[in-house]
Scaffold this active site. Structure first.
Site, PDB file in Angstrom:
ATOM      1  N   HIS A   9      29.864 -56.171 -44.860  1.00  0.00           N
ATOM      2  CA  HIS A   9      29.555 -55.592 -46.160  1.00  0.00           C
ATOM      3  C   HIS A   9      30.058 -56.512 -47.275  1.00  0.00           C
ATOM      4  O   HIS A   9      30.858 -57.412 -47.039  1.00  0.00           O
ATOM      5  CB  HIS A   9      30.202 -54.212 -46.297  1.00  0.00           C
ATOM      6  CG  HIS A   9      29.461 -53.136 -45.556  1.00  0.00           C
ATOM      7  ND1 HIS A   9      29.625 -52.938 -44.197  1.00  0.00           N
ATOM      8  CD2 HIS A   9      28.522 -52.235 -45.954  1.00  0.00           C
ATOM      9  CE1 HIS A   9      28.840 -51.932 -43.811  1.00  0.00           C
ATOM     10  NE2 HIS A   9      28.155 -51.489 -44.851  1.00  0.00           N
TER      11      HIS A   9
ATOM     12  N   LYS B 210      33.800 -53.492 -50.934  1.00  0.00           N
ATOM     13  CA  LYS B 210      33.927 -52.265 -50.143  1.00  0.00           C
ATOM     14  C   LYS B 210      35.400 -52.016 -49.833  1.00  0.00           C
ATOM     15  O   LYS B 210      36.104 -52.905 -49.365  1.00  0.00           O
ATOM     16  CB  LYS B 210      33.128 -52.401 -48.843  1.00  0.00           C
ATOM     17  CG  LYS B 210      33.065 -51.111 -48.032  1.00  0.00           C
ATOM     18  CD  LYS B 210      32.063 -51.231 -46.884  1.00  0.00           C
ATOM     19  CE  LYS B 210      32.130 -50.037 -45.946  1.00  0.00           C
ATOM     20  NZ  LYS B 210      31.815 -48.755 -46.582  1.00  0.00           N
TER      21      LYS B 210
END
Lengths: 266, 266, 266, 266
Positions: free
Chosen positions: B153, B157
């Site tokens: 990601h 995040k």
């Protein structure tokens, strides 16, 4: 034709080197040394016809009587230093893939190689693709300081991360300076999910599964883009072009070169 | 034409839903609800021309006067339960992407949907590709019990591993039974290198780099082979086919369906 | 213990089957058949100790005298049909990996297996991972009609695309119906750049490079997302779990099953 | 602070440059030029607050009155040469991402830049990751002459292969010499399966699917190993670090530099 003696010829790497030396147009086998399979013809190691070279455990004698120009050594940490010194004293240039020489051994070998005006190549990794990966990774880090490494190996590998991943990290850190990557507030809900944390916050992730051999990808992230450098090795054969390059190069060298990359890229 | 009210229309997901509802041949916007941008025409959210629908913060009134058949809700954990109950009481079928409803809320909503003979779809993940990945992973685990997950990601995040990785693991574990993977003697030279350890020894590796959005690969290893199932999502648009499927399906349902996979695959 | 005869034991697949049958806890070797290496002990094929089973070229006799329950056949297109018929007539269940049986042969074998109340498994592909890939690809095509296939093989492979890629395409086309993918106005500046065009506009790309063995990825594209199903095979060992599954299953069958997928997944 | 004028500010690339110039600590917007949105405040292009800079279509006047040091141009092939000449005559250094200048234009611009003692950077590709990929690929080709390229783009791209794939091929061919790759006897059962054939037998494979933006991998195959260099770009933002590097560098240059790689890597 370059006359090559193979020390540790009955081992898994030794057998690959044997195939390679027999197949290359400019190399020939002149001696086969191993403490196992002594007395057999070297050809038996490949399940093929006789080569007329008998496996012996006496390295000094084999080098003295065979006219060897180069000795390739894939043995073990306990015998490698002695083998290399024996070779240099016999006027034979060592190409060494065995790891585990101490700093003292290394110093002795360097001195002796200089004194004898002989080349000597010692390389922990002969896979040219892996060396290119490390080189490119170090260079990319100047432009993309955010990096993570995923390395994948077979599920019988005992240690994590791999030596190649650690070496790659060192080379990257040399280039990118003091940069600190990663989000401070980040929370690992499962310990270890974010991988092994190296200096500068670089993460290494080690995957272990059957069906893998030796694989690594180095991923550089920038805004809106990623750059990935990936090396996949699926057999010992992948080391052979590097071994052959070293056999040819060692004839032109004087003194020790450590790391095939210093031979290839500079 | 299915008349759709969008609750949370001014948010990032809401705006995507707005585009989707306007573009699909069988849906039309009938109400736009948000506590932000009240009084503006909904068209202003897309930087385009007026749609003749004014954004309002009064959900109950909007549903009552607009003839809405379906309400799509992408708001926040604090308001979602109230919104869903308001919709059901108004005879409008909810399609809910907002996470965070409590079990109590869930029970109340289920009961109310049954009583009103109305469909209601609540789905934490509308990306059909991700749902297929999870489904296939669970199935593959019957044949390849050795599995690791790598999810990647963007570097903002906060939590690791991702909810999708945890959900995937749960589904895999349901299928493969008591299997324990991994080498007992294994040694982590850098803590965390082998990833986050889940039940059964399954490992999750979370990569966080700029240049990524939301990516996951599930890797199954067998002797001499690996099978990899990989999902890459690079924009919120990837959720829209799932939202549209839910809008169409909710008309034919009675009661709550939780998880789009239960609608798609069974 | 299941008593297994191996037909074509001296070939590359035959030797793998030999290792597998010796290693599995519930199978034992009872006969070794090949036209090569006749008269040698089967153990010599693995470079190991004697097994007490002599390689013979007489299949009928070997099956009659060894008490074989299952015959595994990896021979060649010219002899496979005869071998299978010989086995069935001897009351032995065939597990066949050899390709190239004609439709006539197939009909004869089916009839004979039914008459003898014996199971028989004929499978062009024993790699369970590849079969799962094809199965998942067919299923994903219902939700993601836009698909391309990249298959990668070693650079000595003569034909492109691979049989697996063509089989995958067939299964995808069965599921996705009349869908036509691709941009009509598209222009190939270098002929062939867009790959091999299959019905429905699906493209197959065949990469041929040293360092690869047998690899395929099936990529499904949707708005903002892609779903990729990838199989990597790096050795013949990858077929062995499938062979073992077939050896065990054939005992419980009556008649011919074509394709391991019909055994595994239904 | 470097004073930057943006020509083509209302286009998709222009808006990204606008964001970048506003966000960087050492650049400031001094003029905004476009034939669209004339008279509006430049801030309206980002949907945000006023910046006090009005969009104008008169480049010469804007440059003369704004104190611009650098002009960034993302316009179109028809106007780019005039824009660059206007800038140089006004003593403003051009940073040009617009493609399509003729060789004549290029000669005129070079001469004028020299005469004015001004730097000028013209770059068809500002994605540093893509430039590194090409650089590394050229270098790897010296050691691994067997190469294939897979490039993947969104399904609305008209031409195949991509300009980047062709550029990469050219750079590889320069390095690897006369090498001819591929199996002569190879047979394409589906025309085009083996991709677009470039000089030396190098193949390019162009995948076109929704869910992709701009991706390329260059795969080098050697015995037992592959080395892959992969670049994934998912948004226009990926060009901005390169644009910013050019804005800073152009101040120190004299004359034209074509290709950001010549600025970055030498």
């Amino acid at each position: 034709m370059i006359k090559v003696a193979i020390s540790g010829v009955a081992g898994r790497m030794g057998r690959e080197v044997l195939k390679t030396v027999l197949a290359a147009p400019d190399t020939e086998l002149c001696a086969a040394i191993d403490i196992y399979n002594e007395g057999l013809d070297a050809g038996s190691l490949l399940g093929g016809e006789n080569l007329g070279i008998t496996i012996t455990s006496n390295l000094a004698e084999a080098l003295a009587t065979s006219g060897a120009q180069v000795m390739v050594d894939f043995t073990n940490p306990r015998s490698v230093a002695d083998n290399v010194i024996t070779a240099l004293n016999a006027g034979v240039r060592p190409v060494v893939g065995t790891t585990g020489m101490s700093e003292d051994d290394f110093a002795r070998v360097s001195e002796l190689a200089q004194k004898m005006h002989l080349g000597c190549i010692i390389a922990p990794n002969f896979a040219i693709g892996a060396l290119l990966m490390i080189k490119f990774a170090a260079e990319a880090a100047k432009y993309f300081p955010n990096v993570e490494i995923i390395e994948k190996h077979h599920d019988q590998k005992l240690d994590a991360p791999s030596g190649t991943a650690i070496k790659t990290t060192e080379k990257i850190l040399e280039q990118r300076g003091d940069f600190q990557q990663g989000l401070e507030m980040e929370e690992e809900k499962i310990t270890g999910a974010r991988g092994g944390k190296m200096p500068g916050g670089l993460r290494i992730h080690s995957v272990r599964l059957p069906g893998y051999v030796a694989h690594q990808e180095v991923i550089f992230g920038g805004v809106g883009q990623t750059l990935t450098i990936k090396h996949d090795s699926i057999s010992r054969e992948s080391f052979m072009p590097g071994v052959l390059t070293a056999i040819r190069a060692v004839l032109r060298l004087e003194g020790v070169v450590y790391g095939l990359e210093n031979l290839l890229f500079e």
